[in-house]
Design a protein around this motif. Sequence first.
Motif, PDB file in Angstrom:
ATOM      1  N   SER B 529      -9.779  -1.107   6.528  1.00  0.00           N
ATOM      2  CA  SER B 529      -9.091   0.123   6.917  1.00  0.00           C
ATOM      3  C   SER B 529      -9.049   1.086   5.730  1.00  0.00           C
ATOM      4  O   SER B 529      -9.422   0.722   4.620  1.00  0.00           O
ATOM      5  N   ALA B 530      -8.571   2.278   5.986  1.00  0.00           N
ATOM      6  CA  ALA B 530      -8.448   3.264   4.912  1.00  0.00           C
ATOM      7  C   ALA B 530      -7.522   2.731   3.826  1.00  0.00           C
ATOM      8  O   ALA B 530      -7.771   2.903   2.622  1.00  0.00           O
ATOM      9  N   TYR B 531      -6.466   2.071   4.268  1.00  0.00           N
ATOM     10  CA  TYR B 531      -5.523   1.498   3.309  1.00  0.00           C
ATOM     11  C   TYR B 531      -6.236   0.525   2.378  1.00  0.00           C
ATOM     12  O   TYR B 531      -6.096   0.570   1.153  1.00  0.00           O
ATOM     13  N   ASP B 532      -7.013  -0.358   2.974  1.00  0.00           N
ATOM     14  CA  ASP B 532      -7.716  -1.342   2.152  1.00  0.00           C
ATOM     15  C   ASP B 532      -8.642  -0.643   1.173  1.00  0.00           C
ATOM     16  O   ASP B 532      -8.768  -1.068   0.017  1.00  0.00           O
ATOM     17  N   ALA B 533      -9.321   0.386   1.647  1.00  0.00           N
ATOM     18  CA  ALA B 533     -10.266   1.089   0.780  1.00  0.00           C
ATOM     19  C   ALA B 533      -9.536   1.711  -0.399  1.00  0.00           C
ATOM     20  O   ALA B 533      -9.999   1.647  -1.547  1.00  0.00           O
ATOM     21  N   VAL B 534      -8.402   2.294  -0.119  1.00  0.00           N
ATOM     22  CA  VAL B 534      -7.649   2.955  -1.200  1.00  0.00           C
ATOM     23  C   VAL B 534      -7.153   1.909  -2.190  1.00  0.00           C
ATOM     24  O   VAL B 534      -7.210   2.101  -3.411  1.00  0.00           O
ATOM     25  N   VAL B 535      -6.688   0.811  -1.651  1.00  0.00           N
ATOM     26  CA  VAL B 535      -6.216  -0.260  -2.553  1.00  0.00           C
ATOM     27  C   VAL B 535      -7.351  -0.741  -3.427  1.00  0.00           C
ATOM     28  O   VAL B 535      -7.205  -0.921  -4.635  1.00  0.00           O
ATOM     29  N   ALA B 536      -8.503  -0.943  -2.778  1.00  0.00           N
ATOM     30  CA  ALA B 536      -9.653  -1.440  -3.542  1.00  0.00           C
ATOM     31  C   ALA B 536     -10.004  -0.479  -4.662  1.00  0.00           C
ATOM     32  O   ALA B 536     -10.258  -0.890  -5.800  1.00  0.00           O
ATOM     33  N   ASN B 537      -9.999   0.815  -4.345  1.00  0.00           N
ATOM     34  CA  ASN B 537     -10.338   1.793  -5.366  1.00  0.00           C
ATOM     35  C   ASN B 537      -9.254   1.878  -6.428  1.00  0.00           C
ATOM     36  O   ASN B 537      -9.529   2.119  -7.608  1.00  0.00           O
ATOM     37  N   ALA B 538      -8.017   1.641  -6.009  1.00  0.00           N
ATOM     38  CA  ALA B 538      -6.920   1.739  -6.976  1.00  0.00           C
ATOM     39  C   ALA B 538      -7.055   0.663  -8.039  1.00  0.00           C
ATOM     40  O   ALA B 538      -6.620   0.832  -9.176  1.00  0.00           O
ATOM     41  N   LYS B 539      -7.651  -0.434  -7.656  1.00  0.00           N
ATOM     42  CA  LYS B 539      -7.787  -1.517  -8.637  1.00  0.00           C
ATOM     43  C   LYS B 539      -8.619  -1.066  -9.827  1.00  0.00           C
ATOM     44  O   LYS B 539      -8.528  -1.647 -10.908  1.00  0.00           O
ATOM     45  N   THR B 540      -9.419   0.009  -9.629  1.00  0.00           N
ATOM     46  CA  THR B 540     -10.250   0.448 -10.749  1.00  0.00           C
ATOM     47  C   THR B 540      -9.479   1.249 -11.774  1.00  0.00           C
ATOM     48  O   THR B 540      -9.913   1.403 -12.911  1.00  0.00           O
ATOM     49  N   TYR B 541      -8.353   1.834 -11.418  1.00  0.00           N
ATOM     50  CA  TYR B 541      -7.655   2.645 -12.416  1.00  0.00           C
ATOM     51  C   TYR B 541      -6.218   2.239 -12.668  1.00  0.00           C
ATOM     52  O   TYR B 541      -5.583   2.724 -13.593  1.00  0.00           O
ATOM     53  N   LEU B 542      -5.683   1.307 -11.844  1.00  0.00           N
ATOM     54  CA  LEU B 542      -4.320   0.856 -12.115  1.00  0.00           C
ATOM     55  C   LEU B 542      -4.374  -0.281 -13.111  1.00  0.00           C
ATOM     56  O   LEU B 542      -5.136  -1.230 -12.940  1.00  0.00           O
ATOM     57  N   THR B 543      -3.554  -0.164 -14.129  1.00  0.00           N
ATOM     58  CA  THR B 543      -3.570  -1.216 -15.149  1.00  0.00           C
ATOM     59  C   THR B 543      -2.336  -2.081 -14.988  1.00  0.00           C
ATOM     60  O   THR B 543      -1.329  -1.686 -14.409  1.00  0.00           O
ATOM     61  N   GLY B 544      -2.417  -3.255 -15.517  1.00  0.00           N
ATOM     62  CA  GLY B 544      -1.265  -4.157 -15.472  1.00  0.00           C
ATOM     63  C   GLY B 544      -1.232  -4.956 -14.175  1.00  0.00           C
ATOM     64  O   GLY B 544      -2.205  -5.018 -13.425  1.00  0.00           O
ATOM     65  N   ASP B 545      -0.099  -5.517 -13.889  1.00  0.00           N
ATOM     66  CA  ASP B 545       0.074  -6.331 -12.691  1.00  0.00           C
ATOM     67  C   ASP B 545      -0.114  -5.430 -11.471  1.00  0.00           C
ATOM     68  O   ASP B 545       0.631  -4.474 -11.285  1.00  0.00           O
ATOM     69  N   PHE B 546      -1.093  -5.750 -10.645  1.00  0.00           N
ATOM     70  CA  PHE B 546      -1.471  -4.803  -9.606  1.00  0.00           C
ATOM     71  C   PHE B 546      -0.348  -4.492  -8.613  1.00  0.00           C
ATOM     72  O   PHE B 546      -0.065  -3.330  -8.357  1.00  0.00           O
ATOM     73  N   PRO B 547       0.312  -5.488  -8.019  1.00  0.00           N
ATOM     74  CA  PRO B 547       1.344  -5.124  -7.034  1.00  0.00           C
ATOM     75  C   PRO B 547       2.432  -4.229  -7.615  1.00  0.00           C
ATOM     76  O   PRO B 547       2.884  -3.278  -6.980  1.00  0.00           O
ATOM     77  N   THR B 548       2.845  -4.527  -8.854  1.00  0.00           N
ATOM     78  CA  THR B 548       3.877  -3.685  -9.463  1.00  0.00           C
ATOM     79  C   THR B 548       3.345  -2.282  -9.701  1.00  0.00           C
ATOM     80  O   THR B 548       4.013  -1.292  -9.394  1.00  0.00           O
ATOM     81  N   ALA B 549       2.133  -2.233 -10.261  1.00  0.00           N
ATOM     82  CA  ALA B 549       1.549  -0.920 -10.569  1.00  0.00           C
ATOM     83  C   ALA B 549       1.346  -0.127  -9.286  1.00  0.00           C
ATOM     84  O   ALA B 549       1.589   1.074  -9.241  1.00  0.00           O
TER      85      ALA B 549
END
Lengths: 481, 1052
Positions: B529-549
Amino acid sequence: MATQGPIREPEILDPMIDPRTGEYVVIAPGHTFKSVTQKIAGIVLTANTPIAWFGGLFLAATIATGVLIAVTWLFLKGVGIWGVTIPGAWGFAIINFVWWIGIGHAGTLISAILLLFKQQWRNSINRFAEAMTIFAVVCAGIFPLLHIGRPWLGYWLLPYPNTMNVWPQFRSPLAWDVFAVSTYATISVVFWYIGMIPDFGTLRDRAQWPLAKYFYGMLSLGWRGSTRHWIRYESASLLLAGLSTPLVLSVHTTISFDFAVAAMAGWHTTIFPPYFVAGAVYSGFAMVLTLAIPIRKFYHLEDLVTLRHLDNMAKVMLATGSIVAYGYGMEVFMSWYSASHWEFFMMWNRMFGPMGWAYWVLILTNIAIPQATLWWRRCRVSVWWLFVLSFIINIGMWFERFVIVVTSLYRDYLPSSWGTYRATKWDYMLFIGTWGLFTTLFLLFARLAPMVPMSEIRMMLPQTKVHLGGADAEVVVQEAL
Amino acid sequence: MNTPNETRMNPQETMPAAQVVTAIAPAKLTLAEVRAKLEGKSGKRYWKNLDELAATPAFQDLMREEFPRQAAAGEWVDSVSRRGFLKVMGASFALAGLAGCTKQPDEAIFPYVKQPEDLVLGRPMYFATAHPFPTGAIPVLVKSEAFRPIKLEGNPEHPASKGKSDAFTQASLLDLYDPDRSQHPRLRGEQADFGEFQQQFAAAVAKTGTGQGVYFLSETITSPTLAAQWKQVSAKYPQARLVQYEPVNADTARTASKAAFGDYYDTQYKLEDADVILALDADFLGGIGFPGFLPMASAYAERHRFDKDKPMNRLYVVEAMPTVTGFKAEHRLALKPSDLDAFANALSGGSGPALTNPDAQKFLSAVLDDIKKSGGRFAVVAGPQASLAAQSAALALNANSKAVTYTEPVVPLPSEQTADLKALVADMNAGKVQWLVMLGVNPLYNAPVDLDFLAGFNMVPNSVHLGSHVDETGFFSTWHIPKAHYLESWTDARACDGTISIIQPMIDPLYSGKSAHDILQALLDPSVSAYDAVVANAKTYLTGDFPTAWRKALHDGWVANTAFTPKTLGAPKGAPPAVSYPGGGIEISFKPDPSLYDGRYANNGWLQELPKQVTNMSWDNAALMSMELMGKLGIEENEAIELDLNGRSVIVPVLMVPGHPNDAVTVHLGLGRRADAGRVGGGVGFNAYALRTADQPLAAAGLTINRSKGTYDLCVTKVHNMEHRGAYAQRDLERPLSDKDGAYSLAGHEAMERSIIRYATYAEAIKDPEYAHTGASGTLVNKVGYNPQGEAVPHEESFFPDAWRYDHKDESTKKLQNKWGMSIDLNSCTGCNACIVGCYAENNIAVVGREQVKIGRIMQWLRIDTYFEGDLNSPRAHFQPMLCQHCESAGCEQVCPVGATVHTPEGINTMVYNRCVGTRYCSNNCPYKVRRFNFLLYSDYDTESLKFQRNPDVSVRSRGVMEKCSYCIQRIEAVKIDADKNNRAIADGEILTACQQACPTGAIVFGNLNDPAAKVTQRKAEERDYQVLADLNYRPRTSYTAGVINPNAELV
């Protein structure tokens, strides 16, 4: 056989001119009690209503339906069907309201003030003038209710005790208007009715048709014409005249406060109360003339409503017109003398702005034409000229309120909110409809009620100047019955 | 003998052990039974029945239960009264069942069975997201009422926008609830299913193997996730093509940047470091149409504030169409497009046509001098739609600027869009396009007319349109998929400084809308879904513990450390691109509409009604030209003319714009849409795209104007009509300002005469800080008579010196009461209209439509008054936000006959809607004319989707009532209640009126005047503070800070 000069024909004396004063007489000579009664009662109690009356009533009623249509559409859609907007939030409705109320003032002045001043000539015109007042107030009274955005809540302007514990806001001139106009309407109706009681009695006595007898009988409240009744009648008239007199001044003063109390340039001026009152009497007398001239022609009342009346009314118009002219002049002078930029701009804009044409129409119809003609007696006793002039003056008085309401509002303090005012067809329909309404009511009055007060005319006849014990007394008494 | 006595047995012996009945009680009566007994009866029978009923003990028991106190014997003197009371009370219950009173149908309300966490019904919640826009996303905080977004505000913690917003963002909320939005997918006009589309599309593309013939035509892609998805699609199907096209794009900026530096760069202007600003066709104070509007406007305003200790900046503007930026400038030069190019050439010393205009030459030398003197503290701002010459000049000059830096482009896939579109059309015409997937574009409306997009489009067998409306393009497409609004979508975007914001949905898609992510994902893995896509892309620029970030990113509305690092690039390396601009004759400029942008907001009622910047047109566009050109051609306003450009013509109305260059015409893009645009946008204005070609999208020469095509009554909200300028304007009896007949605005002239607008030059302000009351070159204070015009009556001279003190102290807390006031800084206001749209959203203000606006019945509580001062051929313009001044001695309060407008003890002039009967006397007595009246039923009571947007704290006004600005009293009360509950004082800045919150420059300040530290108190204490129409003694609570301009002595 001395030479004689050319034989001069004896001067034909106009019976309507009093040789001692050169003025027209108030009643044509030769009337008796009987003739007066017959003449006026005959208009009401006739079996043959003139076809012209039906024609007039039909036309007037047709025009009056405009009121129904316009009001229905207004209630369905809202005030937005008119031309009012921001900044010109008041338009035809208020202009018409003030115009009609102003017209009404003449009737009260004739009935009340001229009575107190013992001006007997008013006796023949005061009945239909007072009727004019009442019908004018009827036409005026619908506007304050109609022009508000939520007319079904109009009763909130009345001071009635309610569970909300809320009263009208008494500092507002519109709240004062409620008192002024309702008082005016009430007193006018009472005065008019009381005045007609002796005449209703006469009609009851003379009526042949049972329904008419019943109708006038109810209206005459058991009038017997006894001395006691007459004494009470005279006292009541004087009392009501005393009550009505201040109303002539106060009602239109209160109406003028709608404007004078506001802060807009062109409204915020202390000259409004006297200027409005004078203007009201001015337009009122014009309307009386508009009614009197056709009435005396069609109902052949020239001997009761004579040229003297027309002359006097024209003189009153001249006087009040001069006061109005003075008012206009003062406004212009003060807008310069005050050195206030607001006043100066307002007057400049009023004269030379986009709506300047209205101002010049006003000056022409209210000042130029009447002042140019009414100073001359020839014009004052010219029936056709007075008739035309009465329309011109009423148009002028309407334009006066138009100029006051619209030009002050549409270009006021903040230039960003300058706008314009353009009336819509509903505005016109309602306004013209009220003319129809007024005419309808007046025609009904003319048919069903005595237009000229028989009792008061009879009191003016020379026969009333009877010495007790004289030989004529018996004759006179017999005739009067 | 067996007497009955004998046969009687002992009951206790023979009775079985059963229940002993000790008392006989009558069956208890219920209310329902009472009603049933009385049902159907009326009049006398009803009361008779009730009487009989009242006598029964069952009824009396029931009533005793209902009214135990009143039924008690002690309450009543006698039993008769008690019975009577009970009878009446019983009747009142039963009356509900009387025939004739209609009983309302039962409507069950249910509270949440499982209340979502944090939801307190009636208390709004705030979520962070962003408004994606091609020039850079605007971070917003969404106020949600029971999970319905009802208001957007800027995100106060975002480093670039700092909580400001703009007109488009504020209005985008209404687009969510647009009733004309497409509601379901369509296949050839028939309702279809998105799953169907996904399968068909995926299968068809998979069949091509390489993606041959699959073309995507998208609006400017702003989402890094979408760019990443495209990369995936491109990897899977290498021959698939992506074209981005928007009619208002940054092509010239891209071209210039590529030529100068070899790559695409976005320019970042640090206007806080600029003492001198030169804007070349750049409306950077007008709205987010200019990239970086929010930080730039804020910085500009900060440097433009008058402070004796800090130097004030100076703005020069050279432009082809008057804009608000142009009118804020100290010096403004109006040049038609070819002259502007010549100016730009001369500026950068490049080759090209020489500058012949002497005024322009003088201007040029003064500007260059000033730039030199500033020592690097200058910026040359070129608008994204400025011509190539202007872009190149800006790049060249900014090499020496300390206030200009460059970053990588905010959009992830920058391109030169018009060239790409041309290539696409060529491919379409050659039959190469099998699938044309259009994402958020409307080319059948706004593609350049010479490309004849329709012809090419007709050659495409499968067209897919993802759009919010079934618009001009959607109607003809094979597939139409409704596009989810950004408030319903998961996506992401970068703000103008590069900071990434994750866009989270506020509400489930109202009409099963899909986003571009879903379309692209159909070619990849449809289960993502769009949500999954955004999450996947966010992993490229969010640093640290992912759920918290991730949660922090959603909570904050932006991701730290994702801003681009600014670079200084120095002088341009490459040669500027060749500019061939024919010029000559009458030239035409195509500008995006200030309210509708490129036409995307055509169906947005707030924006259609919003009076456009500078022209104050509403619901219309026109051929905008100068007075001189109108005179030369003999045209009058309200005439309709025909514009003929290279054989294409369009019939348009005419409007004179003060300060427009001669021999030039400007038209606004974005109107003239067909009925497909929706009930608001359809049929409004004329279509300027019909003249616009791909080669000359910004300006063209050789325009012919043909007269006499009829009349057209334009809808303009302010005094713009000729009558205020023409014959009557020149008759000022004191001092005629110009030889030309009607060459100045009477309204503007009067605004200066009446001291409504006051300003001074910097030198004058330094010399006499009291100039707002003593006079200056831009301040006329006529000292006439007792009360000098323009000054407030001193309170000591009032007959009521004890009135209006507002110093009451609460008995228990000893706290001084609140005294609300507002101050507006005229120096900061740029006339961008953000405040007006914010007010519409906050206060449920109705849109009245074109005819009503034309008569003057627009309902905006806050308006921006524009006054043109001086010669209308080159005027100075002043913007003044005007709203209810909340006068202490208000004229409106005195004249309302029913008391519907009253003054609160804290100083607010309130409007009691339900008491108003609509006499409109208050409007007559208001000198500011800020009161608006509902002449007809303007509020939309019927359209369901619009009801969601309404603010529940503000009444929706019906017909016949007056309304006006309330200082956002609902916000004041909400904060007061909260402060009271928590026993704390209200901090300054806690209450923000909607207009204050939206304003990008902080021009509007509201607060408690009894708080000496409050910003508003300090502003009002300045010497430059003045009240409009103060001499009327209304004692307004809103005051204005007089303006200061910083002109260049050389050019004065």
